[in-house]
Structures are given as C-alpha cells and as structure tokens.
Scaffold this active site. Structure first.
Site, PDB file in Angstrom:
ATOM      1  N   SER A 133       0.951  -1.286  -0.029  1.00 44.69           N
ATOM      2  CA  SER A 133      -0.059  -0.166  -0.030  1.00 44.69           C
ATOM      3  C   SER A 133       0.974   1.383  -0.026  1.00 44.69           C
ATOM      4  O   SER A 133       2.145   1.231   0.415  1.00 44.69           O
ATOM      5  CB  SER A 133      -1.068  -0.064   1.519  1.00 44.69           C
ATOM      6  OG  SER A 133      -1.316   1.225   1.588  1.00 44.69           O
ATOM      7  N   TYR A 159      -2.045  -0.206  10.356  1.00 43.39           N
ATOM      8  CA  TYR A 159      -2.071  -0.992   8.940  1.00 43.39           C
ATOM      9  C   TYR A 159      -1.055  -0.785   7.798  1.00 43.39           C
ATOM     10  O   TYR A 159      -0.372  -1.751   7.350  1.00 43.39           O
ATOM     11  CB  TYR A 159      -3.504  -0.395   8.139  1.00 43.39           C
ATOM     12  CG  TYR A 159      -3.464  -0.739   6.717  1.00 43.39           C
ATOM     13  CD1 TYR A 159      -3.614  -2.127   6.388  1.00 43.39           C
ATOM     14  CD2 TYR A 159      -3.529   0.231   5.584  1.00 43.39           C
ATOM     15  CE1 TYR A 159      -3.758  -2.497   5.164  1.00 43.39           C
ATOM     16  CE2 TYR A 159      -3.270  -0.114   4.448  1.00 43.39           C
ATOM     17  CZ  TYR A 159      -3.519  -1.352   4.108  1.00 43.39           C
ATOM     18  OH  TYR A 159      -3.679  -1.657   2.594  1.00 43.39           O
ATOM     19  N   LYS A 163       2.091  -3.512   6.482  1.00 42.90           N
ATOM     20  CA  LYS A 163       2.389  -3.831   5.230  1.00 42.90           C
ATOM     21  C   LYS A 163       3.826  -3.623   5.010  1.00 42.90           C
ATOM     22  O   LYS A 163       4.499  -4.401   4.300  1.00 42.90           O
ATOM     23  CB  LYS A 163       1.525  -2.848   4.275  1.00 42.90           C
ATOM     24  CG  LYS A 163       0.067  -3.034   4.086  1.00 42.90           C
ATOM     25  CD  LYS A 163      -0.045  -4.257   3.384  1.00 42.90           C
ATOM     26  CE  LYS A 163      -1.446  -5.007   3.215  1.00 42.90           C
ATOM     27  NZ  LYS A 163      -1.750  -6.157   2.701  1.00 42.90           N
TER      28      LYS A 163
END
Lengths: 349, 349
Positions: A133, A159, A163
């Site tokens: 991302s 989050y 990643k």
C-alpha cells in the site's frame, strides 16, 4: 504453459477484479478467503463475487474458505493443487480500525503472512506477489512518491506499518534464498468497479473509503459525506489522494506475473500502482456529483488520525519495467462505482 | 507491596542475571522458557541456571517449560499467578543465523511476541519491559547513539529488525490504550558474568559473541579468534562495540521496574543500556589477554554480514530518568567471564 495462481483474500474487493483479469489472460486461479467480511454466506456455497466472476468469464474458480493462519488448511490446498505463484492479498485494511486495535492488525497482517510464507517454503513455492500500500511511505517527504522513497519511518497507522513489516520480511527472505522471487505492488487508493457492474467494493458495515461513503450519501442512506480536515497543504485544504481504477490495479497484477518470470539477480522488487495524479476529497465529491447529476452534501470536520494528507505516485518504474499504464480516469472511477452500486443496492451478499 | 514479575526466556543469559537482581530487590519472579538452548535438561527438573539462582539467593523461582507461542500454556501461567509485570526476553539472538533463516527469526521474535501481548491484554496485564537491542539503530548515522536516533532504517540483520518491529508494535499498542505501560531497554553488547561465577553465558553450539569465542581460544578449544573486518572506520579498523557488563544490564531492569510505576502520559519509553564507550575487537582481545595473562591468537578475515561496524551508546537518558549508571569496566567483564568459564568448563548444563 498455463500457470496456476493461488490468491489469498480471494473474495475481497481487489482480488475479485484481479481474478477476472487473470482468467481473461488464461491463468488458472485458486481462491482462498476466510470470508470474515461475508456475513451472509451459505457455508456450502461459493461467495457471491466468485459466482459472478465465473458467470462473467465462463471459467471455474476453485474456492476454499480458510484462514491463512491455519497451517493445515494451507498445506491441504498446496497438496491438492500444483500452485506456481501466490498472490497474497489477505489482510485487514481499515486504517482507523488499525489505530484502535493494533494487535489485531499485526496478528492478521503480519503473523498470518509469516505462516503463509513458511508453508510456501515447505512446498518449495517461492514466487509471490504481495499486495502492499501507499501507506508504507507514511507522510511523504517528497512528491510524487517513487519506489525509492523511504518506507516505514513516517507511517501514520498500524495498517501501513503492517504492510511495511511484511515488505521487509520478504526482502530478508529474498536475501537469504535467491530462489525466492517477490514482486511488491504498492496500491494507491484502489477505487471504482468492474465495467460490467457485476463486481465491486462491498464494505462490511460502515464504509471508510471515500467513494462508498459518497454513494451512501448519493442514495440517501446517509445525510452527508464527512470530510476530515481542511487544513492540509493541498489545493483546497482537504486530503489529496491518487485514486486508481480497480481494473488498472488488476491489470498491474497480470504485468507483475509476467515480470516474475523474468526476475534474476534482483529477486525483490516493488512497484507503485497509481495514476501519478492527486485529487482532493472535495474534487472527487464534485466529479461524482457531476457524473450522477445529484447534489452530494458534505461537512468538514477535524483531521482524522492516520490520514496521509497529500500523496500521489511516481509511476515511471511500473511504466518502464512492467509495461503497465493506467488507462482510466477519476470520471471512470465514479461512473463504474455508481453502476456497481446502483445494480447491487439490495443484494448485500 | 511486593510485585510479581514474569520473565519470558527466563533461563537465558541475560534473564538469569536479571532474576538475581530482582530477587535481591524483593520482587517475586516466575520464569518461563522453552529451553530450546538447554539440550541436556531432565524434563522434570528446573534448568541448572535456575537452580543456581535459587542457591545464590536462597529464594524459590517457579519455573515453566513452555513456548510463548503456546497461548494455552501462557494462559495457564496467568491463571495460576497474579502477575504484575512481564519482562519479555524470549527471543532468538544470533545475528548471523537470522540472516540465513529470517522467517524463523520473525516467527520466534515477532509472532510469539504478538501472542504474548494478546494474552496479556486478555488478562489485563499491561505493564511490560521489552528486551531490545542496539541493533534497532542499524549502522548509526551519528555517534554516540541516543534514544532519538532513527530506528529500523539501516538495520543490518533480521534479528535487529525483529526487535525494531516489536518496539513499533508496542508503540502502537500504547497509543491505542493508555493503560499499557511499556519500557523498552536497548542493550549494548551484554557481556561478562555474575561475580559469583555461578551463572553466565552458556552458548549452545558455536558461540557467535566475542567474549565466549575468546575464552574458547584461551583454553585451547579453538586455535584462534576470527576477527571479521579490519577496514571499519575505527581506531584499528576492527569493529568497535559498547560492551556492557551483564550485572549492569541486570540492575537496569530493577530501575526500569521502578520507572514503570511512575509512567504517566508517556506510556512507551526507550532507554539505552550501555557504557557510553566503545572498544574494538582487538582492544578487547588485548584486555582479555592481559587479564588472564595468556596469549590470544587471532586472524583477520573479511567483514561479516550483519555487523554494525562502530557503535556506542549515549546513556544520558538512562542516567537521568532511570537513575541508572553502569559501574563495571571492560576489565571486570573479562575477569568475571573468565571466572564463570573456568568454574564451569565441564558442566555444560
């Protein structure tokens, strides 16, 4: 020879579009998903999106309901099918939720990934595309953001950090064993839907992404779009993001699979999948409003924790090395998202 | 009131010294270890180091043979004892091995930590001291290295990166819930042994740390010490490290426990435990040689992957905020290590 690709998180928004593109390019696809975000699925049935993909493409997609943290379920799939490549998409993706429940995010996104990689290693399957991302860059220090931009340092949420962790773990795995070949794809705000209107983004509960929020307002489910922050360093002060059409994101995976066949010395490589252009929240609301010819009321509130503020991709590397190019505009995104939404208002399966 | 501390990795080198200090400061200690590095332990018995700690202190240390990745074993311990604080030391720590088997390292050091934190959360035990390492800084950009130095960016090995990941996970956990209180201790090359000669570093297989290597050569088990690299930017070109006496490291934990009682708004805080002074590999060999009055042959080979080159700690913050101060010198380290080694040559338990 036709390759067999296992997709984790295979019933998800991005995965469903990727599967369509892969099938259309003659890959065999096996899908795996824990269906945690499918709350009304009959256990014996394939999830609705997989059925629709089969309808759309005329091909069969073997589907397994399993969590990638379940080693024995994974082993079973690897025994039953001769998998050539894994596309690892399974993850929790809600930025705000990740701030509230970081352990859940690290457990789902990092721990499960390690389990998957360990099983892959045991079965000597060492080709992987990893769904990453733009959040790995954190708040960018320079724009546009190229693949060389520092990652992990100014991440604004768990989050994005989860990643980043998996990217780094894969980097070390590739350093330790030259037989691993990994392509990391860093998505910039995937949005829109398949042009058929048959598959699209189906948020479980309250949507956190902009376009689903706008559509809820457009059809009167919600009164107004909440816009978080108007004091960012952007054209109109609202967050600016690089919205990328989901079909462009999907074709990027076909290109990445081709690239995987040609990786040599450099066996870990990352690509930005974006458009190279940012739109502010207010601009998107306006485009959407014009596209469907309805007023979209909004209200501006304080900044939201975890937002990046202003980010758009440098996509030179993906153009050059993957021969990939985004073909759709923000208008396409709005048009296709609305088509999907309008056709599927009632069938929340 | 007397606090009860659970120590994971409780049969390890650092933990055994920490336990002694805690017992001497009237803490109740429960030790937990998977004993993977104790290859000759009778299952029904406590490991030798715990028995010696009990002998040394006259106190009893309840011991559990369990892996922290085993949720139900952890739950059982938390049910049986009213734990106030956890000191989380369980980890694989061999830098070179971590480069060869990164997944094993991430699984042991990161996945297991997340499991531990999840169980702690379930039992509402939210006070933690985490054993971190100078390796989180990677190759330093400025010397001495203060706690504010960037972490995670120039990590030279998966071991260091796994420690960085857990630090960041804990930072997010603390941001998400103000009831968590975490002290991160970044050790700079713990070395030496307890002055009694009863406990010390007991490497399983070939030692990777300098002092155990030197001692093997000193007693003729090995012909010469291998020195990796002589072209670093240090006094004599060999790696320079900040060797910290294990007893000083141990007292740092007592200070950290006191600090934990006083943490308020800032509920995640990191401290360097070092001496503030670097010694090169050749200097340490020379000090050791003089201490025991024997020649220590060595050979210089190429650099080893994963080494940091030149690092020493800024310990201003630990002095000021923990009221901690290292009291032992490199000569003490050599003297005490040799005493331990000489007294325990045969009993590799």
């Amino acid at each position: 020879m036709e390759e067999t690709v296992l997709i984790t998180g295979g019933a998800g928004y991005i995965a469903s579009h990727v599967i369509v593109e892969l099938l259309e390019n003659n890959y065999t696809v096996i899908a795996l998903d824990n269906l945690r975000h499918y709350y009304s699925v009959n256990q014996s049935e394939k999830p609705e999106c997989i059925k629709r993909i089969e309808q759309l493409t005329g091909k069969v997609v073997p589907f397994y309901k399993a969590d990638i943290s379940d080693q024995s379920a994974l082993r079973n799939i690897f025994k039953l099918h001769k998998i050539d490549v894994v596309i690892h998409m399974a993850a929790l993706t809600d930025v705000s939720e990740s701030i509230k429940t970081p352990l859940t995010y690290y457990s789902n996104n990092v721990v499960s990934s390690i389990t998957l990689f360990e099983v892959m290693k045991d079965f000597n399957i060492k080709k992987l595309i990893f769904s990453s991302s733009s959040n790995v860059f954190g708040t960018p220090q320079v724009l546009p953001v190229s693949e060389d931009h520092l990652t992990g340092i100014r991440c604004t949420n768990p989050y994005g950090r989860s990643k980043f962790f998996v990217e780094e773990i894969l980097r070390n795995v590739c350093e330790s064993d030259e037989n691993w070949q990994v392509v990391v794809l860093r998505y910039f705000n995937p949005a829109g839907a398949h042009k058929s209107g048959l598959i699209g983004q189906n948020p479980f509960g309250v949507p956190n992404n902009l376009i689903p929020c706008i559509m809820q307002v457009a059809e009167g489910q919600k009164e107004r779009v909440t816009v978080y922050g108007s004091d960012y360093d952007t054209k109109d002060g609202t967050c600016s993001k690089d919205f990328t059409h989901i079909t462009d994101i999907a074709t990027g995976h076909v290109k990445a699979l081709e690239k995987l066949k040609k990786l040599c010395a450099e066996n870990w490589v990352a690509y930005n999948l974006g458009t190279g252009q940012g739109y502010t929240i207010l601009e998107v609301i306006e485009v959407f409003s014009k596209t469907i010819n309805r007023k979209i009321p909004y209200e501006i509130v304080n900044r939201r924790k975890g937002d990046l503020g202003n980010i758009f991709a440098d996509i030179t590397k993906a153009k050059r090395e993957l021969n990939w190019m985004p073909t759709k505009t923000i208008v396409d995104i709005c048009t296709d998202a609305w088509k999907w939404h309008s056709q599927n208002r009632k069938s929340n399966k």
